[in-house]
Design a protein around this motif. Structure first.
Motif, PDB file in Angstrom:
ATOM      1  N   LEU A 114     -31.379  -5.343 -15.837  1.00  8.56           N
ATOM      2  CA  LEU A 114     -29.961  -5.524 -15.513  1.00  8.56           C
ATOM      3  C   LEU A 114     -29.069  -5.678 -16.737  1.00  8.56           C
ATOM      4  CD1 LEU A 114     -30.510  -8.026 -12.572  1.00  8.56           C
ATOM      5  CD2 LEU A 114     -30.080  -5.565 -12.403  1.00  8.56           C
ATOM      6  N   ARG A 115     -29.642  -5.983 -17.889  1.00  8.12           N
ATOM      7  CA  ARG A 115     -28.969  -6.165 -19.185  1.00  8.12           C
ATOM      8  C   ARG A 115     -28.317  -7.526 -19.337  1.00  8.12           C
ATOM      9  NH1 ARG A 115     -25.256  -1.147 -20.354  1.00  8.12           N
ATOM     10  NH2 ARG A 115     -24.566  -1.615 -18.250  1.00  8.12           N
ATOM     11  N   LEU A 116     -27.586  -7.991 -18.345  1.00  4.72           N
ATOM     12  CA  LEU A 116     -27.001  -9.329 -18.375  1.00  4.72           C
ATOM     13  C   LEU A 116     -27.238  -9.983 -17.020  1.00  4.72           C
ATOM     14  CD1 LEU A 116     -23.490  -8.682 -20.026  1.00  4.72           C
ATOM     15  CD2 LEU A 116     -25.548  -9.565 -21.146  1.00  4.72           C
ATOM     16  N   VAL A 117     -27.700 -11.243 -17.037  1.00  4.91           N
ATOM     17  CA  VAL A 117     -27.975 -11.971 -15.810  1.00  4.91           C
ATOM     18  C   VAL A 117     -27.601 -13.431 -16.027  1.00  4.91           C
ATOM     19  CG1 VAL A 117     -29.668 -12.362 -13.973  1.00  4.91           C
ATOM     20  CG2 VAL A 117     -30.028 -10.499 -15.599  1.00  4.91           C
ATOM     21  N   ARG A 127     -33.773  -1.958 -22.604  1.00  4.52           N
ATOM     22  CA  ARG A 127     -32.322  -1.764 -22.562  1.00  4.52           C
ATOM     23  C   ARG A 127     -31.626  -3.046 -22.980  1.00  4.52           C
ATOM     24  NH1 ARG A 127     -34.385   1.219 -18.326  1.00  4.52           N
ATOM     25  NH2 ARG A 127     -34.626  -0.622 -17.035  1.00  4.52           N
ATOM     26  N   ARG A 128     -30.883  -2.948 -24.057  1.00  2.00           N
ATOM     27  CA  ARG A 128     -30.076  -4.083 -24.507  1.00  2.00           C
ATOM     28  C   ARG A 128     -28.641  -3.618 -24.649  1.00  2.00           C
ATOM     29  NH1 ARG A 128     -32.343  -5.888 -29.901  1.00  2.00           N
ATOM     30  NH2 ARG A 128     -30.919  -7.644 -29.639  1.00  2.00           N
ATOM     31  N   PRO A 129     -27.703  -4.401 -24.185  1.00  2.00           N
ATOM     32  CA  PRO A 129     -26.300  -4.003 -24.305  1.00  2.00           C
ATOM     33  C   PRO A 129     -25.827  -4.051 -25.742  1.00  2.00           C
ATOM     34  CG  PRO A 129     -26.462  -6.234 -23.460  1.00  2.00           C
ATOM     35  CD  PRO A 129     -27.859  -5.691 -23.509  1.00  2.00           C
ATOM     36  N   THR A 166     -22.939  -6.040 -10.915  1.00  2.00           N
ATOM     37  CA  THR A 166     -24.098  -5.215 -10.575  1.00  2.00           C
ATOM     38  C   THR A 166     -25.339  -6.083 -10.411  1.00  2.00           C
ATOM     39  OG1 THR A 166     -23.152  -3.381 -11.854  1.00  2.00           O
ATOM     40  CG2 THR A 166     -25.478  -3.223 -11.277  1.00  2.00           C
ATOM     41  N   SER A 167     -25.511  -7.056 -11.306  1.00  2.00           N
ATOM     42  CA  SER A 167     -26.652  -7.964 -11.216  1.00  2.00           C
ATOM     43  C   SER A 167     -26.608  -8.771  -9.923  1.00  2.00           C
ATOM     44  CB  SER A 167     -26.669  -8.913 -12.419  1.00  2.00           C
ATOM     45  OG  SER A 167     -26.815  -8.195 -13.632  1.00  2.00           O
ATOM     46  N   GLU A 168     -25.405  -9.138  -9.484  1.00  2.00           N
ATOM     47  CA  GLU A 168     -25.264  -9.907  -8.244  1.00  2.00           C
ATOM     48  C   GLU A 168     -25.682  -9.076  -7.034  1.00  2.00           C
ATOM     49  OE1 GLU A 168     -24.598 -12.956  -5.576  1.00  2.00           O
ATOM     50  OE2 GLU A 168     -24.895 -12.963  -7.746  1.00  2.00           O
ATOM     51  N   LEU A 169     -25.356  -7.792  -7.036  1.00  2.00           N
ATOM     52  CA  LEU A 169     -25.793  -6.929  -5.946  1.00  2.00           C
ATOM     53  C   LEU A 169     -27.319  -6.902  -5.884  1.00  2.00           C
ATOM     54  CD1 LEU A 169     -25.340  -4.819  -3.725  1.00  2.00           C
ATOM     55  CD2 LEU A 169     -25.205  -3.073  -5.520  1.00  2.00           C
ATOM     56  N   TYR A 170     -27.959  -6.790  -7.032  1.00  2.00           N
ATOM     57  CA  TYR A 170     -29.417  -6.800  -7.072  1.00  2.00           C
ATOM     58  C   TYR A 170     -29.960  -8.119  -6.535  1.00  2.00           C
ATOM     59  CZ  TYR A 170     -34.152  -6.944  -8.982  1.00  2.00           C
ATOM     60  OH  TYR A 170     -35.511  -7.067  -9.130  1.00  2.00           O
ATOM     61  N   GLN A 204     -32.056   0.426 -10.270  1.00  2.00           N
ATOM     62  CA  GLN A 204     -31.856   0.690 -11.689  1.00  2.00           C
ATOM     63  C   GLN A 204     -30.377   0.556 -12.019  1.00  2.00           C
ATOM     64  OE1 GLN A 204     -34.221   1.188 -13.922  1.00  2.00           O
ATOM     65  NE2 GLN A 204     -35.907   1.264 -12.454  1.00  2.00           N
ATOM     66  N   ALA A 205     -30.073  -0.257 -13.014  1.00  2.00           N
ATOM     67  CA  ALA A 205     -28.697  -0.354 -13.503  1.00  2.00           C
ATOM     68  C   ALA A 205     -28.493   0.693 -14.600  1.00  2.00           C
ATOM     69  CB  ALA A 205     -28.436  -1.754 -14.040  1.00  2.00           C
TER      70      ALA A 205
END
Length: 282
Positions: free
Chosen positions: A42-45, A123-125, A139-143, A161-162
């Protein structure tokens, strides 16, 4: 957990020796590996999202205490790094922080990928701004909501997949660039969706151009993941924005009306599961 003075970028820039990474890999629990995989996906959570995803079996105060200890250990080991800014709200400590992979976390996942011979991408932002953080966390919240709902209901989240892992060749030398791709199934039925997380920051012409790319994809006879053309779920923050999106879709050529579905962020999972349920009862 009192936040340390980390920069707004996801890496502290501190070197981690290979021997330390190998030693750390031998001590990580299954839960800790899963947390690293989620942040990579997700990259950020946020800490609260990680708590809901990976500590759900715990109850009461122990749930937040164990989450605090685990995330602190991963931060101290330079596997995760919390952003300097918090996400707001009344939560305290690590639940309110946003986490990204740090140097050791990236190297741990690369080590595990090499040992298992998988093709998992790391994957890193890049540089992080407020808009990027808000969009990525939505997006992370949807997951997180999909995982929670799948635990309680009779469907399976097969894939999520994000971006950029969700991107797909468009058949014309470029890429479809949804914010996420997901597939859910119940019995023998599987639904495939591309997701556009809209924060009402883009002008109508930009929305139209983005949506037309999906229509062009269909016109070129292309197929997406699962060898189908996924439908497009557009999640929006307000009813007013949903009307804007609906107005844009209504003016697009076929098969726009069948392809796009606009819904409030907090109603997205309900729509996805309702669509799947309808297919299973046809």
């Amino acid at each position: 957990m009192t936040p340390r003075a980390f920069p707004s970028t996801p890496s502290s820039g501190r070197r981690v020796r290979s021997a330390l990474v190998v030693a750390l890999a031998e001590t990580l629990t299954d839960r800790e590996w899963s947390i690293l995989a989620t942040v990579n996906r997700l990259r950020l959570v946020t800490g609260l999202q990680l708590e809901r995803l990976h500590f759900a079996e715990l109850t009461g105060k122990s749930r937040s205490v164990v989450r605090w200890r685990v995330l602190k250990r991963l931060v101290d080991a330079q596997a995760l790094t919390p952003l300097a800014r918090r996400v707001g709200g009344s939560l305290r400590g690590s639940a309110q922080l946003t986490y990204a992979l740090d140097t050791a976390g990236e190297r741990l996942l690369r080590l595990r990928r090499n040992l298992s011979q998988t093709k998992e991408r790391i994957r890193r932002p890049g540089p992080i701004g407020d808009r990027f953080v808000a969009h990525t966390l939505a997006t992370s919240e949807l997951y997180a909501q999909l995982v929670e709902r799948s635990r309680a209901e009779s469907f399976t989240l097969d894939n999520f997949q994000a971006e950029p892992a969700a991107w797909w060749p468009n058949g014309a030398g470029g890429w479809m660039k949804p914010d996420a791709y997901l597939s859910i199934s119940a019995g023998k039925f599987t639904d495939h969706w591309w997701v556009e997380v809209d924060l009402a920051t883009e002008a109508v012409p930009t929305l139209r151009g983005k949506f037309l790319a999906y229509i062009d994809f269909v016109s070129l006879g292309q197929l997406g993941p699962g060898d189908v053309v996924p439908r497009v779920l557009v999640t929006v923050p307000t009813l007013e924005r949903r009307e804007v999106v609906a107005s844009v879709v209504a003016k697009l050529p076929a098969p726009a009306e069948e392809m796009f579905a606009a819904v409030l962020h907090n109603e997205a999972v309900g729509l996805l599961t309702a669509e799947l349920s309808e297919a299973t009862h046809e």
